[in-house]
Scaffold this motif. Structure first.
Motif, PDB file in Angstrom:
ATOM      1  N   GLY A  97      15.150   0.021 -15.688  1.00 15.78           N
ATOM      2  CA  GLY A  97      14.798   0.874 -14.541  1.00 15.78           C
ATOM      3  C   GLY A  97      14.296   0.066 -13.354  1.00 15.78           C
TER       4      GLY A  97
ATOM      5  N   GLY B  82      14.489   1.335  -9.665  1.00 16.81           N
ATOM      6  CA  GLY B  82      13.677   2.474  -9.234  1.00 16.81           C
ATOM      7  C   GLY B  82      12.479   2.019  -8.411  1.00 16.81           C
TER       8      GLY B  82
ATOM      9  N   GLY C 121       9.810  -0.114 -10.730  1.00 14.06           N
ATOM     10  CA  GLY C 121      10.539  -1.253 -11.306  1.00 14.06           C
ATOM     11  C   GLY C 121      10.933  -2.268 -10.242  1.00 14.06           C
TER      12      GLY C 121
ATOM     13  N   ALA D 110      17.993   7.928  -8.487  1.00 12.43           N
ATOM     14  CA  ALA D 110      16.715   7.277  -8.154  1.00 12.43           C
ATOM     15  C   ALA D 110      16.825   5.758  -8.085  1.00 12.43           C
TER      16      ALA D 110
ATOM     17  N   PHE E  87      10.555   0.509 -17.730  1.00 11.76           N
ATOM     18  CA  PHE E  87      10.256   1.521 -16.714  1.00 11.76           C
ATOM     19  C   PHE E  87      11.261   2.674 -16.736  1.00 11.76           C
ATOM     20  N   ALA E  88      12.496   2.428 -17.203  1.00 10.96           N
ATOM     21  CA  ALA E  88      13.584   3.403 -16.992  1.00 10.96           C
ATOM     22  C   ALA E  88      13.192   4.778 -17.522  1.00 10.96           C
ATOM     23  N   ALA E  89      13.362   5.780 -16.684  1.00  9.07           N
ATOM     24  CA  ALA E  89      13.029   7.154 -17.092  1.00  9.07           C
ATOM     25  C   ALA E  89      13.614   8.126 -16.075  1.00  9.07           C
TER      26      ALA E  89
ATOM     27  N   ILE F 200       5.883   1.581 -20.000  1.00 17.04           N
ATOM     28  CA  ILE F 200       5.170   2.208 -18.879  1.00 17.04           C
ATOM     29  C   ILE F 200       5.068   3.706 -19.154  1.00 17.04           C
ATOM     30  N   GLY F 201       3.853   4.153 -19.396  1.00 20.08           N
ATOM     31  CA  GLY F 201       3.618   5.573 -19.648  1.00 20.08           C
ATOM     32  C   GLY F 201       2.948   6.227 -18.454  1.00 20.08           C
TER      33      GLY F 201
ATOM     34  N   TYR G  68       8.991  16.645 -18.447  1.00 18.04           N
ATOM     35  CA  TYR G  68       8.830  15.206 -18.177  1.00 18.04           C
ATOM     36  C   TYR G  68       7.682  14.601 -18.999  1.00 18.04           C
TER      37      TYR G  68
ATOM     38  N   LYS H  41       7.837  11.880 -22.121  1.00 16.44           N
ATOM     39  CA  LYS H  41       7.121  10.602 -22.040  1.00 16.44           C
ATOM     40  C   LYS H  41       6.122  10.458 -23.193  1.00 16.44           C
TER      41      LYS H  41
ATOM     42  N   GLN I 278       9.447   4.146  -2.405  1.00 19.44           N
ATOM     43  CA  GLN I 278       9.366   5.342  -3.257  1.00 19.44           C
ATOM     44  C   GLN I 278      10.356   6.373  -2.739  1.00 19.44           C
TER      45      GLN I 278
HETATM   46  N1  NAD Z   1       6.015   7.080  -9.997  1.00 19.97           N
HETATM   47  C1  NAD Z   1       4.859   7.376 -10.543  1.00 19.97           C
HETATM   48  O1  NAD Z   1       3.923   7.824  -9.872  1.00 19.97           O
HETATM   49  C2  NAD Z   1       4.631   7.165 -12.014  1.00 19.97           C
HETATM   50  C3  NAD Z   1       3.382   7.473 -12.574  1.00 19.97           C
HETATM   51  C4  NAD Z   1       3.178   7.247 -13.938  1.00 19.97           C
HETATM   52  C5  NAD Z   1       4.183   6.700 -14.707  1.00 19.97           C
HETATM   53  N2  NAD Z   1       5.399   6.426 -14.138  1.00 19.97           N
HETATM   54  C6  NAD Z   1       6.436   5.876 -14.999  1.00 19.97           C
HETATM   55  O2  NAD Z   1       6.866   4.658 -14.418  1.00 19.97           O
HETATM   56  C7  NAD Z   1       8.254   4.437 -14.676  1.00 19.97           C
HETATM   57  C8  NAD Z   1       8.985   4.182 -13.385  1.00 19.97           C
HETATM   58  O3  NAD Z   1       8.776   5.280 -12.502  1.00 19.97           O
HETATM   59  P1  NAD Z   1       9.455   5.312 -11.070  1.00 19.97           P
HETATM   60  O4  NAD Z   1       8.642   6.212 -10.223  1.00 19.97           O
HETATM   61  O5  NAD Z   1       9.748   3.929 -10.617  1.00 19.97           O
HETATM   62  O6  NAD Z   1      10.820   6.033 -11.422  1.00 19.97           O
HETATM   63  P2  NAD Z   1      12.171   6.126 -10.576  1.00 19.97           P
HETATM   64  O7  NAD Z   1      12.693   7.498 -10.842  1.00 19.97           O
HETATM   65  O8  NAD Z   1      11.949   5.711  -9.172  1.00 19.97           O
HETATM   66  O9  NAD Z   1      13.107   5.047 -11.248  1.00 19.97           O
HETATM   67  C9  NAD Z   1      13.652   5.207 -12.510  1.00 19.97           C
HETATM   68  C10 NAD Z   1      14.754   4.186 -12.661  1.00 19.97           C
HETATM   69  O10 NAD Z   1      15.285   4.324 -13.988  1.00 19.97           O
HETATM   70  C11 NAD Z   1      16.697   4.302 -13.918  1.00 19.97           C
HETATM   71  N3  NAD Z   1      17.234   5.067 -15.055  1.00 19.97           N
HETATM   72  C12 NAD Z   1      17.145   6.410 -15.271  1.00 19.97           C
HETATM   73  N4  NAD Z   1      17.774   6.744 -16.407  1.00 19.97           N
HETATM   74  C13 NAD Z   1      18.219   5.584 -16.952  1.00 19.97           C
HETATM   75  C14 NAD Z   1      18.926   5.260 -18.136  1.00 19.97           C
HETATM   76  N5  NAD Z   1      19.304   6.221 -18.992  1.00 19.97           N
HETATM   77  N6  NAD Z   1      19.230   3.969 -18.383  1.00 19.97           N
HETATM   78  C15 NAD Z   1      18.864   2.984 -17.515  1.00 19.97           C
HETATM   79  N7  NAD Z   1      18.207   3.230 -16.365  1.00 19.97           N
HETATM   80  C16 NAD Z   1      17.878   4.512 -16.085  1.00 19.97           C
HETATM   81  C17 NAD Z   1      17.037   4.942 -12.587  1.00 19.97           C
HETATM   82  O11 NAD Z   1      18.332   4.575 -12.137  1.00 19.97           O
HETATM   83  C18 NAD Z   1      15.917   4.387 -11.699  1.00 19.97           C
HETATM   84  O12 NAD Z   1      16.288   3.166 -11.123  1.00 19.97           O
HETATM   85  C19 NAD Z   1       8.738   5.681 -15.430  1.00 19.97           C
HETATM   86  O13 NAD Z   1       8.763   5.390 -16.795  1.00 19.97           O
HETATM   87  C20 NAD Z   1       7.687   6.731 -15.114  1.00 19.97           C
HETATM   88  O14 NAD Z   1       7.578   7.662 -16.160  1.00 19.97           O
HETATM   89  C21 NAD Z   1       5.647   6.660 -12.832  1.00 19.97           C
END
Ligand code: NAD
Length: 337
Positions: free
Chosen positions: A7, A10, A13, A38, A79-81, A121-122, A150, A154, A185
């Motif tokens: 990920g 994203g 990441g 994303a 990170f991927a999610a 990353i949770g 979601y 997680k 973001q």
């Molecule tokens: N953004 C926040 O505020 C926040 C808060 C707490 C935890 N998190 C966690 O941090 C991590 C990253 O969050 P983010 O905001 O950067 O997310 P994001 O949505 O910006 O990025 C997610 C990335 O994962 C990739 N992805 C999705 N499905 C995939 C798959 N099946 N295989 C490979 N890649 C895949 C997407 O292409 C994207 O690049 C996540 O696990 C999220 O749960 C985020």
């Protein structure tokens, strides 16, 4: 060290990859990302010619692709999610396939390849929510009570990661963090949506009564926390990571951004709330502070000002995203209400 970052295209990441290559220039990073809506490789333009960085497009729920990419990896940073609450409630199958099955596929490949660390990353959303009047905070001991798709997915991933440590001895660590903000973001999330809508002269949608409180964490502070856990964290442990808690409700943050951009509060538009919208998250990050010496570097207001400047100075980045497919989603989400 050779890292596999899932990920990495994203929001967090890509910030992590930029942070890591700057602070650990001798390490090698493979960014494995499916490039969903994303994922945006433009975030990583500045490192795409770096010999220590490579990108592979793939899905973490595809065992063959994951086995191939895991060869020779020392450290996985996962990170991927599917990370967006509204989208997760709409597309539940994809969310579970990525967040739960994808994590399990990665854990299996990490185990088979003998990786030295699997860092997951949770989110603090696994703990449910806190009432607006309550003063308690989430800690590493808080029970899991996810309230929508979601965080439920997680939560499943967190439990799997711990199970692979206990049952099979995989060396894992977990961080559960609060809401991040900062550069790159996706402009569907609250802070960048507010900033970019104001810059475009559009209304800013605020859910319900706007009294939703988050413990905002600047993305660079988060990357530093992961770095410290990778260097000094104890195997099998979970660390909570949060921001400089001043507990501003969303409506106040919208007003702060309006002020920073010299706009008018008439831009605020209240829209229908989403189901299962959690009132408040508040993270107690005493453990990572006491054990690893981590703390956010600046106050929320300082980081917010820096973030607003970044979006003002990089319109080409978010304008491209806010066109096309994103517009369709945006309309369905906010303008049809
Ligand atoms: N953004 C926040 O505020 C926040 C808060 C707490 C935890 N998190 C966690 O941090 C991590 C990253 O969050 P983010 O905001 O950067 O997310 P994001 O949505 O910006 O990025 C997610 C990335 O994962 C990739 N992805 C999705 N499905 C995939 C798959 N099946 N295989 C490979 N890649 C895949 C997407 O292409 C994207 O690049 C996540 O696990 C999220 O749960 C985020």
């Amino acid at each position: 060290m050779k890292l596999l970052v899932t990920g990495g295209a994203g929001f967090i990441g890509s910030n992590f990859i930029l942070y890591w290559l700057k602070n650990h220039p001798d390490d090698h990073i493979i960014n494995f990302d499916k490039l969903t809506y994303a994922g945006n490789l433009e975030n990583l333009k500045s490192v795409e010619d770096n010999a220590n960085y490579s990108f592979i497009q793939g899905d973490i729920s595809d065992p063959e692709a994951v086995t191939n990419v895991m060869a020779g990896i020392d450290t996985v940073v996962h990170f991927a999610a599917e990370s967006h609450n509204d989208r997760a409630n709409m597309d539940r199958l994809t969310t579970v396939l990525t967040n739960v099955v994808g994590t399990q596929v990665l854990l299996d490949a990490a185990l088979e390849n003998g990786v030295q660390r699997f860092h997951h990353i949770g989110t603090d959303e696994v703990f449910g929510h806190i009432g607006l009047e309550e003063t308690r905070k989430f800690t590493e001991k808080t029970n899991y009570e996810p309230r929508s798709v979601y965080p439920a997915s997680k939560a499943g991933a967190d439990h799997l990661v711990r199970a692979y440590n206990i049952a099979f001895g995989l060396p894992v660590t977990i961080t559960n963090c609060s809401n991040n903000f900062g550069p790159y973001q996706f402009p569907e999330k609250f802070i960048p949506l507010t900033i970019t809508n104001l810059l475009e002269g559009r209304k800013i949608p605020v859910y319900g009564d706007g009294l939703y409180v988050r413990d905002w964490l600047y993305v660079e502070d988060h990357c530093r926390a992961i770095d410290m856990v990778l260097q000094k964290g104890k195997i099998g442990e979970t660390y909570l990571v949060g921001g400089m808690t001043e507990l501003h409700p969303n409506i106040e943050i919208a007003k702060k951004i309006i002020k920073l951009l010299g706009k008018d509060e008439s831009a605020i538009e209240f829209v229908t709330d989403r189901p299962g919208h959690d009132r408040k998250y508040d993270v107690d990050w005493t453990k990572i502070k006491n054990e690893l010496g981590w703390a956010p570097q600046h106050s929320f207001d300082e980081w917010l000002e820096k973030t607003v400047s970044w979006y003002r100075d990089n319109p080409q980045w978010w304008q491209r995203i806010k066109s096309g497919a994103y517009e369709e989603y945006y309309q369905k989400q906010y303008e049809d209400r």
